[in-house]
Design a protein around this motif. Structure first.
Motif, PDB file in Angstrom:
ATOM      1  N   SER A 254      13.058  19.912 -29.666  1.00 57.30           N
ATOM      2  CA  SER A 254      13.673  21.076 -30.306  1.00 57.30           C
ATOM      3  C   SER A 254      15.144  20.785 -30.538  1.00 57.30           C
ATOM      4  O   SER A 254      15.846  20.328 -29.624  1.00 57.30           O
ATOM      5  CB  SER A 254      13.529  22.325 -29.435  1.00 57.30           C
ATOM      6  OG  SER A 254      14.360  23.372 -29.922  1.00 57.30           O
ATOM      7  N   THR A 255      15.612  21.033 -31.753  1.00 56.45           N
ATOM      8  CA  THR A 255      17.031  20.845 -32.046  1.00 56.45           C
ATOM      9  C   THR A 255      17.881  21.754 -31.164  1.00 56.45           C
ATOM     10  O   THR A 255      18.905  21.335 -30.627  1.00 56.45           O
ATOM     11  CB  THR A 255      17.309  21.143 -33.532  1.00 56.45           C
ATOM     12  OG1 THR A 255      16.540  20.243 -34.333  1.00 56.45           O
ATOM     13  CG2 THR A 255      18.774  21.001 -33.862  1.00 56.45           C
ATOM     14  N   ALA A 257      18.411  24.422 -27.801  1.00 53.13           N
ATOM     15  CA  ALA A 257      18.013  24.446 -26.394  1.00 53.13           C
ATOM     16  C   ALA A 257      16.788  25.347 -26.208  1.00 53.13           C
ATOM     17  O   ALA A 257      16.552  26.266 -26.997  1.00 53.13           O
ATOM     18  CB  ALA A 257      19.170  24.955 -25.535  1.00 53.13           C
ATOM     19  N   SER A 274       7.011  25.197 -27.005  1.00 55.59           N
ATOM     20  CA  SER A 274       7.178  24.124 -26.017  1.00 55.59           C
ATOM     21  C   SER A 274       6.174  24.269 -24.884  1.00 55.59           C
ATOM     22  O   SER A 274       5.658  23.274 -24.360  1.00 55.59           O
ATOM     23  CB  SER A 274       8.610  24.125 -25.459  1.00 55.59           C
ATOM     24  OG  SER A 274       8.841  25.227 -24.610  1.00 55.59           O
ATOM     25  N   THR A 288      15.449  17.969 -26.167  1.00 52.21           N
ATOM     26  CA  THR A 288      16.256  18.748 -27.102  1.00 52.21           C
ATOM     27  C   THR A 288      17.335  17.817 -27.641  1.00 52.21           C
ATOM     28  O   THR A 288      17.357  16.623 -27.331  1.00 52.21           O
ATOM     29  CB  THR A 288      16.915  19.964 -26.422  1.00 52.21           C
ATOM     30  OG1 THR A 288      17.924  19.498 -25.503  1.00 52.21           O
ATOM     31  CG2 THR A 288      15.887  20.796 -25.665  1.00 52.21           C
ATOM     32  N   SER A 319      16.652  23.813 -36.386  1.00 52.38           N
ATOM     33  CA  SER A 319      17.251  25.073 -35.964  1.00 52.38           C
ATOM     34  C   SER A 319      18.135  25.579 -37.096  1.00 52.38           C
ATOM     35  O   SER A 319      18.202  24.973 -38.175  1.00 52.38           O
ATOM     36  CB  SER A 319      18.061  24.878 -34.682  1.00 52.38           C
ATOM     37  OG  SER A 319      18.517  26.131 -34.189  1.00 52.38           O
TER      38      SER A 319
END
Length: 630
Positions: A254-255, A257, A274, A288, A319
């Motif tokens: 994931s870009t 957090a 996630s 991340t 994101s």
């Protein structure tokens, strides 16, 4: 002398900008041969701070199994992280206490931050007796709330005493609950958690007695430590994550957090996906754009492949802002090498707010050119890496194509739809009543306001509505002023504005409808998470015809589809109660088939249908900032 370091996740919860505390933590890490944690989430945090030691899961504490005498009425202990509760903990504690009381049970809030002390040792108390002394006598149920660092040990102790344990669905508690092998139905948040605990309280007298956890041998705890000390573990080893004893693994990136926040679609979506992408028995390498976490996990994954492990499925998502350049380079090079060894990789694009002139990101103006250049470079890298590119819906993909045509010179992106899912932790199970005796139609809205979240048509329709109605807005604190402005022309006694979490909203008696009537092109084409938030609570949704969620609403008869005109919306509101009966929607089927787990299964299925990505077994990747593994 070897030093084993045991760290609880709350000891790792502080800002990365706090360099004094971070350096102190890293000093403690470096003095240890191995680091032990209560969950893989704590390992994530340790990696993010810069740990370079092997990570292992602390064994469950050894306790004597004890059968607690069954009380006539249920008694619930609500375990918090500290004696002084945070506002969020106070809120959920009150929700739980009210629900337990209405179900005929008793409850008490108990801090669980000191489970075994020097005084316990001096008094000769066993671990089991010490834990018992921290909670009220005769409890039948316990609920772990907040982010308590001792919840893993407290939960284990109570399970051994045949107490029924529930957990609030924070990231940390979910990981702990899975280690304790709690039923997924006992992991929930807000009103859903209160409902499930209340059901257990009502069923207390007739429920079969719990057998608790199976009791391990008294030597198991020490045996595991000694077995780990006897092994030569590489610095990148992380038990059940990047594990030298596992032969395959998946990858999640994931870009942004992964957070516990529930005040926006982005953090809720990332957290849910996630967790859903974890397949039982298969390690998930979770990353991340935090450079420490990203470098360590990629370094470990590459070395696992060298040892013969096979990478299976990878999934990543963007994101609102693109990732930093160093993170993009590290991700690109690492995934490229893993793809050579068979990894199938999918990339999800949530939005292009930095390309949309109507978004608040574009309207801010500061550094917009640099932001767009970085975003387009990220898109090009991920498009070249990915087997599949996902968008929230077909309508969103068409909007993405239109935005990209203005700025992107690369090849056309081929999109597949991947809408948001139902979070089982939020789902209410109690049947909702739509009887006319409950009076006004309850109209709900949750989410952002203003900009791309324009509600002008819906507000005009409400003003023209003939029937009685009550509008409930759940918004972020920073949007409260906008909410008051948007509703200023409506009768004040019919408008309720609350700054909080929609997940805490209990089931509402009477007919209810959730608004997803966003007037912007982004709102029309995107698949708003708020639609699923309504459906989780069995609240039918009102959406525009041909919008992204319209097909789902029509398939499950879970609301109404209207034209993009105030007159059409007003007609729907005036006739909603007569046109939508209690048994219209197949809620159980909807909650199961449209869940986040179902979305993760779709990604794995789609990737499995792609041609094998294996090109060569020769790994040449060197993690930026590290020496290549030997």
């Amino acid at each position: 002398m070897p030093i084993e370091g045991v760290f609880l996740h709350h000891e790792l919860d502080f800002r990365f900008s706090n360099k004094v505390r971070q350096n102190r933590l890293l000093g403690a890490f470096s003095s240890c041969d191995r680091l032990w944690f209560d969950s893989t989430v704590a390992m994530d945090k340790a990696c993010a701070h810069g740990s370079d030691r092997p990570h292992l899961l602390a064994p469950r504490p050894i306790l004597y199994a004890q059968q607690v005498e069954r009380t006539a009425a249920a008694f619930v202990a609500i375990l918090t992280s500290h004696e002084q509760q945070s506002p969020a903990e106070e809120r959920i504690s009150q929700i739980l206490q009210d629900a337990i009381s209405q179900a005929g049970g008793r409850s008490e809030v108990c801090p669980a931050d000191q489970l075994y002390t020097e005084d316990d040792m001096k008094l000769g108390r066993s671990w089991s007796d010490a834990v018992k002394s921290r909670v009220p006598r005769g409890i039948s149920h316990a609920v772990l709330i907040g982010k308590g660092g001792h919840h893993f040990f407290a939960g284990a102790a109570l399970l051994y005493q045949s107490v029924e344990v529930f957990a609030e669905a924070t990231i940390e508690n979910t990981a702990v609950a899975r280690r304790l092998q709690l039923d997924e139905q006992r992991i929930a948040r807000g009103a859903a958690l209160a409902e499930r605990v209340a059901t257990a309280v009502r069923d207390h007298e007739t429920a079969p007695e719990s057998s608790g956890l199976s009791v391990p041998s008294a030597s198991e705890f020490r045996t595991k430590f000694e077995a780990a000390a006897a092994k030569e573990l590489p610095d990148w080893h992380e038990e059940t994550v990047v594990d030298i004893e596992q032969h395959e693994f998946d990858l999640f990136f994931s870009t942004a957090a992964i957070e516990n926040r529930n005040d926006g679609a982005r953090p809720q979506r990332i957290r849910a996906m996630s967790q859903a992408f974890e397949e039982p028995g298969v390690p998930l390498v979770r990353m991340t754009s935090n450079l420490n976490l990203l470098r360590r996990r990629l370094h470990g994954a590459i070395n696992l492949v060298r040892l013969g492990a096979e990478p299976r499925f990878g999934y990543g998502e963007n994101s609102t802002a693109p990732m930093p350049l160093e993170s993009r380079v590290a991700l690109r090079e690492g995934v490229r090498e893993l793809r050579k060894c068979g990894l199938r990789f999918a990339w999800y694009v949530r939005d292009f707010h930095w390309l949309d002139p109507n978004s608040s990101v574009s309207q801010a103006g500061d550094g917009l050119d640099e932001l767009r250049q970085a975003g387009l470079a990220e898109l090009e890298d991920m498009r070249d890496l990915a087997d599949i590119m996902y968008a929230p819906s077909r309508e969103a993909s068409r909007m993405f194509d239109e935005l990209l045509r203005r700025s992107f010179d690369g090849e056309t992106v081929i999109w597949k739809p991947l809408p948001p899912g139902i979070d089982s932790s939020n789902c209410l199970g109690a049947p909702r009543s739509h009887s006319a005796q409950h009076g006004a139609l309850h109209v709900f809205y949750t989410g952002g306001l203003g900009g791309v979240y324009e509600l002008r048509t819906a507000m005009k329709a409400l003003a023209d509505c003939d029937n009685e109605w009550q509008l409930h807005l759940t918004v972020r604190a920073e949007d409260e002023a906008v909410a008051r402005q948007v509703t200023s022309h409506l009768p004040h006694h019919r408008v309720q504005i609350e700054c909080g979490e929609f997940a805490n909203l209990p089931a509402t008696e009477g007919t209810a409808v959730g608004l997803a009537l966003l007037d912007s092109e982004y709102g029309f084409a995107s698949f708003p998470l708020k639609v699923l938030s309504y459906l989780e609570k069995r609240i039918p949704a009102l959406v525009y015809r041909n919008s992204s969620p319209a097909g789902l609403i029509e398939t499950y008869r879970a609301g109404a589809v209207v034209d993009r005109a105030a007159e059409s919306v007003t007609t729907a509101l005036n006739t909603f109660e007569s046109n939508f009966g209690l048994d219209e929607a197949d809620w159980t089927n909807l909650h199961e088939k449209e869940s986040w787990k179902a979305r993760a299964a779709v990604v794995r299925k789609d990737l499995l249908e792609q041609p094998n990505a294996r090109l060569t077994d020769n790994i040449s990747y060197q993690t930026p900032g590290r020496e290549a593994a030997s």
